[in-house]
Motif scaffolding. Structure first.
Motif, short mmCIF file in Angstrom:
data_model
loop_
_atom_site.label_atom_id
_atom_site.label_comp_id
_atom_site.label_asym_id
_atom_site.label_seq_id
_atom_site.Cartn_x
_atom_site.Cartn_y
_atom_site.Cartn_z
N THR A 21 0.81 -1.21 0.00
CA THR A 21 0.00 0.00 0.00
C THR A 21 0.84 1.26 0.00
O THR A 21 1.78 1.40 0.79
N VAL A 22 0.49 2.19 -0.90
CA VAL A 22 1.10 3.52 -0.94
C VAL A 22 -0.04 4.53 -1.03
O VAL A 22 -0.94 4.39 -1.86
N ALA A 23 -0.01 5.53 -0.16
CA ALA A 23 -1.01 6.60 -0.22
C ALA A 23 -0.49 7.64 -1.21
O ALA A 23 0.64 8.09 -1.11
N THR A 24 -1.31 8.01 -2.18
CA THR A 24 -0.91 9.03 -3.15
C THR A 24 -1.67 10.32 -2.88
O THR A 24 -2.75 10.31 -2.30
N GLY A 37 2.51 13.05 -5.40
CA GLY A 37 3.48 12.30 -4.61
C GLY A 37 2.86 11.11 -3.93
O GLY A 37 1.69 10.78 -4.15
N GLY A 38 3.64 10.47 -3.09
CA GLY A 38 3.16 9.31 -2.36
C GLY A 38 3.90 9.12 -1.05
O GLY A 38 4.99 9.66 -0.86
N LEU A 39 3.28 8.38 -0.18
CA LEU A 39 3.85 8.02 1.12
C LEU A 39 3.57 6.54 1.36
O LEU A 39 2.53 6.02 0.94
N LEU A 60 1.00 6.82 8.19
CA LEU A 60 1.88 7.04 7.05
C LEU A 60 3.30 7.31 7.54
O LEU A 60 3.49 7.96 8.57
N ALA A 61 4.29 6.82 6.81
CA ALA A 61 5.69 7.07 7.15
C ALA A 61 6.13 8.37 6.51
O ALA A 61 6.34 8.44 5.30
N LEU A 76 9.64 18.46 2.97
CA LEU A 76 8.39 17.90 3.49
C LEU A 76 8.64 16.94 4.64
O LEU A 76 7.84 16.87 5.57
N GLN A 77 9.73 16.21 4.58
CA GLN A 77 10.05 15.27 5.66
C GLN A 77 10.31 16.01 6.94
O GLN A 77 10.00 15.62 8.01
#
Length: 77
Positions: A21-24, A37-39, A60-61, A76-77
């Motif tokens: 799973t990747v959240a976009t 982007g994605g997380l 989310l990481a 952003l990090q």
């Protein structure tokens, strides 16, 4: 007139598989430029009641954010 349809979802609380799973996301910068982007999702769950999703949680990481521009990712990090 009311329209209903069958989702095929079974009631219960379901665990998200983080390795798949990747959240976009898509946001606008200055209202003009779209940033995509994605997380990475580290864990999560979805609750289904009456065949409909009624609640969802996820973690989310933040260090995994990827927009395709390294400097922006670090900011952003």
């Amino acid at each position: 007139m009311t329209t209903s349809f069958e989702t095929g979802l079974r009631d219960g609380t379901w665990t998200v598989l983080p390795e798949d799973t990747v959240a976009t996301f898509v946001v606008r910068k200055l209202g003009l430029i779209r940033v995509r982007g994605g997380l990475t999702v580290t864990d999560g769950s979805v609750t289904v009641a009456g065949g409909q999703p009624v609640a969802a949680t996820t973690t989310l990481a933040a260090a995994s954010v990827r927009t395709g521009i390294g400097k922006r990712d670090l900011d952003l990090q």
